[in-house]
Design an enzyme around this catalytic site. Structure first.
Site, PDB file in Angstrom:
ATOM      1  N   GLU A  18       0.734  -0.920  -0.181  1.00  0.00           N
ATOM      2  CA  GLU A  18       0.068   0.012  -0.480  1.00  0.00           C
ATOM      3  C   GLU A  18       0.713   1.027  -0.319  1.00  0.00           C
ATOM      4  OE1 GLU A  18      -3.044   0.355  -1.178  1.00  0.00           O
ATOM      5  OE2 GLU A  18      -3.489  -0.903   0.520  1.00  0.00           O
ATOM      6  N   LEU A 110     -12.652   0.818  -3.592  1.00  0.00           N
ATOM      7  CA  LEU A 110     -12.663   0.245  -4.265  1.00  0.00           C
ATOM      8  C   LEU A 110     -12.092   0.149  -5.545  1.00  0.00           C
ATOM      9  CD1 LEU A 110     -15.225  -2.145  -2.596  1.00  0.00           C
ATOM     10  CD2 LEU A 110     -13.005  -2.607  -2.611  1.00  0.00           C
ATOM     11  N   SER A 111     -11.733   1.243  -5.759  1.00  0.00           N
ATOM     12  CA  SER A 111     -11.587   2.865  -7.315  1.00  0.00           C
ATOM     13  C   SER A 111     -12.764   2.408  -8.274  1.00  0.00           C
ATOM     14  CB  SER A 111     -10.448   1.220  -8.047  1.00  0.00           C
ATOM     15  OG  SER A 111      -9.393   1.155  -7.521  1.00  0.00           O
ATOM     16  N   SER A 112     -13.683   2.856  -7.522  1.00  0.00           N
ATOM     17  CA  SER A 112     -14.640   3.301  -8.723  1.00  0.00           C
ATOM     18  C   SER A 112     -13.963   4.210  -9.730  1.00  0.00           C
ATOM     19  CB  SER A 112     -16.052   3.886  -7.240  1.00  0.00           C
ATOM     20  OG  SER A 112     -15.755   4.978  -7.313  1.00  0.00           O
ATOM     21  N   GLU A 145      -6.493  10.791 -14.042  1.00  0.00           N
ATOM     22  CA  GLU A 145      -6.674  11.565 -13.013  1.00  0.00           C
ATOM     23  C   GLU A 145      -5.993  12.287 -12.542  1.00  0.00           C
ATOM     24  OE1 GLU A 145      -9.170   9.066 -10.612  1.00  0.00           O
ATOM     25  OE2 GLU A 145      -8.570  10.366  -9.488  1.00  0.00           O
ATOM     26  N   ASP A 157      -4.249   1.607  -9.530  1.00  0.00           N
ATOM     27  CA  ASP A 157      -5.930   1.391  -9.228  1.00  0.00           C
ATOM     28  C   ASP A 157      -6.197   0.574 -11.268  1.00  0.00           C
ATOM     29  OD1 ASP A 157      -5.828   1.419  -6.964  1.00  0.00           O
ATOM     30  OD2 ASP A 157      -6.528   3.743  -6.909  1.00  0.00           O
ATOM     31  N   TYR A 207      -3.839  12.744   0.779  1.00  0.00           N
ATOM     32  CA  TYR A 207      -3.488  11.594  -0.273  1.00  0.00           C
ATOM     33  C   TYR A 207      -1.998  12.087  -1.362  1.00  0.00           C
ATOM     34  CZ  TYR A 207      -2.425   8.432  -3.916  1.00  0.00           C
ATOM     35  OH  TYR A 207      -1.452   7.521  -4.779  1.00  0.00           O
TER      36      TYR A 207
END
Ligand code: GLA
Length: 368
Positions: A18, A110-112, A145, A157, A207
């Site tokens: 991670e 969950l990487s939508s 992104e 992702d 982040y």
């Protein structure tokens, strides 16, 4: 041409590794059975229409006037960013209506966002019959992104959504983008997703802040050591750092990289027991050193780790809310779910959700 085509892109969990992708390290995600589907049909000439069963507002854009990121465009910013950047690459976008449907919880780690990005890019390349290879597809979506949405995420992702393979995890070297599919067969065990249902506020800034700290740690270490990425650093390099927060961030990255290397061996040997211990250690490191966990994810992962039949549990994804994962013996799932959900509600006042999942294939068209 008349079109009516269907596609599906999965979400993902990261098994281990991670916050390593933007540090040039190894990650080990797999796609899951929850995801986003899309039905694509023709639209009026020169227009693209985006609708979603999960959202009230739908959006229509003139192909030759696609806007920049704007909050008022809500969820449609993700497909829009992809369309705009494909156009900037010189593609003639088709006049289409894409209607999305999803069973992937949004904003829960969950990487939508990666799923809808990769799905949109895959749809356009399929309709225009230009084959972008899946590695480039992931790189392209990551760039959107980063530049259009403004989250300085790594490649994990988008790569997992594009390149996953059923019953396997991906071991991806985020420095070289070399990867291999590692068998992820669970036999008597299941991979469970524990959704904290904690809204992830401030995730974008927190982040980007972690990424900035890692970049700073690398910059300092590079004055003394010949390393290209923070994931290449070794524990003794920590002595070169003075700032306590930077030491903790770098220590997580170095230790997590070692854990991924060990995990690869454990999964290849079918040693899920030791792999579970590495998951637990990863969670502790994300809690104490990288500091991206929080009360809810700690509660979920640490309660799970204590239940009989659970081999290991950890938060997955960026953190600050979102989901944890756990490896649990099939015959213990019912008791496990009861203990975890009850203790969680008692401690946090929130109701978590538990879903069993498994490693699935990446994005594709669906043939009826
Ligand atoms: C988010 C980002 C990924 C990765 C993870 C943490 O999911 O999108 O690039 O950095 O967090 O491992």
């Amino acid at each position: 041409m008349t079109i009516e085509k269907k596609y599906f892109a999965p979400g993902r969990v990261n098994l281990i590794g991670e916050h390593l992708d933007y540090n040039g390290g190894l990650v080990m995600p797999c796609a899951i059975d929850l995801g986003i589907s899309a039905t694509v049909t023709n639209n009026s000439q020169g227009e693209i229409k985006l609708s979603s069963a999960a959202h009230a507002n739908q959006f229509e854009f003139q192909i030759n006037e696609l806007p920049e990121f704007e909050p008022k465009n809500e969820w449609s910013n993700y497909p829009l960013g992809i369309l705009k950047h494909l156009q900037m690459e010189g593609l003639n976008l088709p006049s289409i209506a894409i209607s999305f449907d999803s069973n992937l919880p949004e904003g829960s780690g969950l990487s939508s966002s990666a799923a809808i990005e990769v799905l949109t890019a895959f749809i356009v390349q399929d309709l225009l019959d230009i084959q972008i290879n899946r590695k480039h597809l992931a790189q392209f979506c990551q760039k959107v992104e980063n530049d259009f949405i403004g989250v300085k995420c790594g490649i994990m992702d988008q790569f997992a959504v594009a390149n996953s393979k059923k019953e396997h995890a991906i071991l991806l070297d985020c420095n070289t983008l070399n990867y291999e599919h590692i068998p992820f067969e669970l036999d008597d065990y299941s991979l469970l997703i524990l959704n904290s249902k904690k809204p992830r506020s401030l995730i974008k800034s927190a982040y980007n802040e972690r990424k900035a700290s890692c970049d700073e740690a690398l910059r300092i270490l590079q004055q003394h050591a010949p390393i290209q990425t923070l994931a290449e650093a070794r524990m003794e390099h920590l002595l070169l750092l003075k700032d306590e927060a930077l030491i903790k961030r770098a220590r997580h990255v170095i230790a997590e990289q070692l854990r991924v290397n060990l995990s690869k061996k454990m999964l290849e040997n079918g040693d899920l027991f030791t792999f579970g211990k590495l998951m637990n250690a990863s969670h502790a490191s994300l809690k104490y050193d990288f500091e991206v966990s929080g009360l809810e994810l700690d509660m979920l992962a640490e309660t799970a780790q204590e239940v009989l039949g659970c081999l290991g549990a950890r938060m997955t994804g960026a953190g600050f809310g979102g989901c944890a994962i756990a490896l649990v013996k099939n015959e213990s799932i019912e008791d496990f779910t009861e203990v975890v959900t009850t203790s969680y509600t008692k401690a946090t006042g929130l109701n978590c959700e538990v879903y069993a999942t498994f490693a699935c294939d990446g994005v594709d068209s669906i043939n009826n």
